[in-house]
Design an enzyme around this catalytic site. Structure first.
Site, PDB file in Angstrom:
ATOM      1  N   CYS A  23       0.831  -1.193   0.000  1.00  0.00           N
ATOM      2  CA  CYS A  23       0.000   0.000   0.000  1.00  0.00           C
ATOM      3  C   CYS A  23       0.877   1.260   0.000  1.00  0.00           C
ATOM      4  O   CYS A  23       1.540   1.545  -0.975  1.00  0.00           O
ATOM      5  CB  CYS A  23      -0.979  -0.037   1.182  1.00  0.00           C
ATOM      6  SG  CYS A  23      -2.325   1.161   0.952  1.00  0.00           S
ATOM      7  N   HIS A  75      -3.679  -4.633   0.203  1.00  0.00           N
ATOM      8  CA  HIS A  75      -3.187  -5.169   1.484  1.00  0.00           C
ATOM      9  C   HIS A  75      -3.272  -6.693   1.472  1.00  0.00           C
ATOM     10  O   HIS A  75      -4.168  -7.271   2.103  1.00  0.00           O
ATOM     11  CB  HIS A  75      -4.000  -4.600   2.648  1.00  0.00           C
ATOM     12  CG  HIS A  75      -3.583  -3.222   3.053  1.00  0.00           C
ATOM     13  ND1 HIS A  75      -2.518  -2.988   3.889  1.00  0.00           N
ATOM     14  CD2 HIS A  75      -4.066  -2.011   2.703  1.00  0.00           C
ATOM     15  CE1 HIS A  75      -2.371  -1.681   4.060  1.00  0.00           C
ATOM     16  NE2 HIS A  75      -3.299  -1.059   3.349  1.00  0.00           N
ATOM     17  N   GLU A 105      -1.681  -8.829   3.042  1.00  0.00           N
ATOM     18  CA  GLU A 105      -1.525  -9.460   4.367  1.00  0.00           C
ATOM     19  C   GLU A 105      -2.862  -9.721   5.034  1.00  0.00           C
ATOM     20  O   GLU A 105      -2.960 -10.544   5.939  1.00  0.00           O
ATOM     21  CB  GLU A 105      -0.619  -8.597   5.266  1.00  0.00           C
ATOM     22  CG  GLU A 105      -1.287  -7.393   5.928  1.00  0.00           C
ATOM     23  CD  GLU A 105      -1.486  -6.211   4.995  1.00  0.00           C
ATOM     24  OE1 GLU A 105      -1.160  -6.325   3.798  1.00  0.00           O
ATOM     25  OE2 GLU A 105      -1.995  -5.167   5.455  1.00  0.00           O
TER      26      GLU A 105
END
Ligand code: MN
Length: 416
Positions: free
Chosen positions: A117, A221, A223
């Site tokens: 990001c 994102h 993750e």
């Protein structure tokens, strides 16, 4: 040792406390890395601005194998020579300065970098690119929603990946659904980087270095989605693997000389000590004559037809492999060539040195027509790992045994 990944922190709203979302930590752990937080300091204000050069940033990276730039607020437009537009969001010059310096230091060290990001934007700007300060006002035509008003554990828009890119190879798919929580986005891509993924509205969703050390910036994102999206999980594995093997590229594999003998004994003895610690009582360990055992073993390597290769990194011998014609046939598939020892010093394991040694040793066996190789005490990362290879015609299967957690992986080698 697992690759150690430095993850840059964000700040809380009061800007008094460093924060690090747990999703990054989890994603790195799941990919086999060890997370280390990199906090944002408060820097000195000088007439020339903040003074990052007093902070010896390169030392922040010592002991780390990879750098993950995490998400956060906007980048200051002064970094790319612009005045602030009215739509610019919250910036933090301290964080900007830290991350710009860390990217430069990591590049110098050829350290793999993953920018997530804001981290994608940081990478681009640090290397000479620009970002849209305020995506909605600067690029309004047909703009999709890039700040989803719901949790990042749900994907929102899709992302199309450029064919033939490193990212496409890693993800194994040409489109993937991602989440979207960004206010800024890459505008002019930095020299030397490629745009490798786009949202359907054309907004840049990923940039990468087409060659050299792993360098990827992704605008979403991953993750927060990797536990449900195998392609995005693969992205973290690729990053952590690159961090784990980055040293192997600089490693030199060469034949051993008599001068290497003390190093070989040290590697073997330290390896055994590490292997048996916790498995055998300390008093037994102390009673074992490692030095004598190592000397006997190394004497065998000096026998006719036997060879020792060492792997050297940074001027130090960090591992060795011994191989030659087989003397014993303990298994029914015993064959004329074998690698009967492969050691990497316990402090240097998990960085690809063992693979580099193995490749060279197998090539030497093939040159001597000692194939298929029979590997029966080939060990690396003992006690966590052991290698064993059986014969299989022109292709042999090398089983990679992770004794620690009982998982077994198979790697296939073409012996021809
Ligand atoms: Mn987006």
């Amino acid at each position: 040792m697992a690759p150690r990944i430095g993850i840059t922190c964000d700040l809380d709203d009061a800007r008094t406390t460093n924060t690090l979302p747990r999703a990054y930590v989890r994603a790195i752990l799941r990919a086999g890395g060890i997370p280390r937080a990199l906090p944002i300091p408060e820097m000195e204000h000088t007439p020339g601005g903040l003074s990052p050069e007093n902070s010896r940033w390169e030392l922040w990276l010592s002991g780390l194998d990879g750098l993950l730039l995490s998400g956060g607020g906007d980048l200051a437009p002064s970094l790319f020579g612009e005045e602030p537009l009215s739509g610019l969001g919250s910036v933090d010059p301290h964080r900007d300065a830290l991350e710009m310096a860390l990217v430069r230091a990591a590049r110098q060290r050829k350290m793999p970098i993953l920018g997530i990001c804001r981290g994608c934007q940081v990478l681009n700007v640090a290397l000479g690119g620009t970002v849209y300060q305020d995506l909605p006002s600067q690029r309004p035509e047909g703009l999709l929603q890039h700040r989803q008003p719901y949790p990042g554990t749900f994907p929102s828009h899709s992302m199309t990946v450029r064919e033939g890119s490193r990212l496409a190879q890693t993800l194994g798919v040409s489109t993937v659904r991602v989440n979207s929580h960004h206010h800024q986005a890459v505008r002019d891509v930095a020299p030397g980087l490629d745009v490798v993924a786009w949202a359907p509205d054309g907004v840049v969703e990923a940039i990468e270095a087409p060659e050299g050390p792993f360098l990827l910036g992704i605008q979403s994102h991953p993750e927060r989605l990797e536990s449900t999206s195998p392609p995005l999980a693969a992205l973290f594995h690729a990053f952590v693997d690159a961090a784990g093997t980055r040293y192997a590229g600089a490693a030199v594999v060469r034949p051993a000389t008599p001068n290497d003998a003390p190093d070989l004994a040290r590697i073997q003895i330290d390896g055994w000590r590490s292997a048996y610690r916790g498995m055998v009582d300390d008093t037994v360990l102390d009673a074992m004559d490692y030095v004598e055992a190592s000397a006997r073993f190394l004497a065998r390597l000096g026998e006719p037809g036997h060879e020792i290769l060492v792997v050297e990194h940074g001027g130090r011998v960090v591992g060795f492999a011994g191989f030659g014609p087989s003397r014993t046939a303990p298994e029914e598939d015993a064959s004329p060539g074998e690698i009967y020892a492969l050691y990497v010093h316990p402090a240097r394991q998990g960085r690809g040195f063992g693979s580099a040694l193995l490749e060279t040793a197998l090539a030497r066996l093939r040159e001597r027509e000692l194939f298929p190789a029979h590997l029966w005490t080939l060990r690396e990362n003992v006690p966590a790992r052991a290698f064993y290879a059986g014969r299989g015609g022109s292709a042999g299967a090398l089983r990679f045994l992770a004794l620690g957690n009982q998982t077994v992986e198979e790697m296939r080698f073409d012996w021809r």
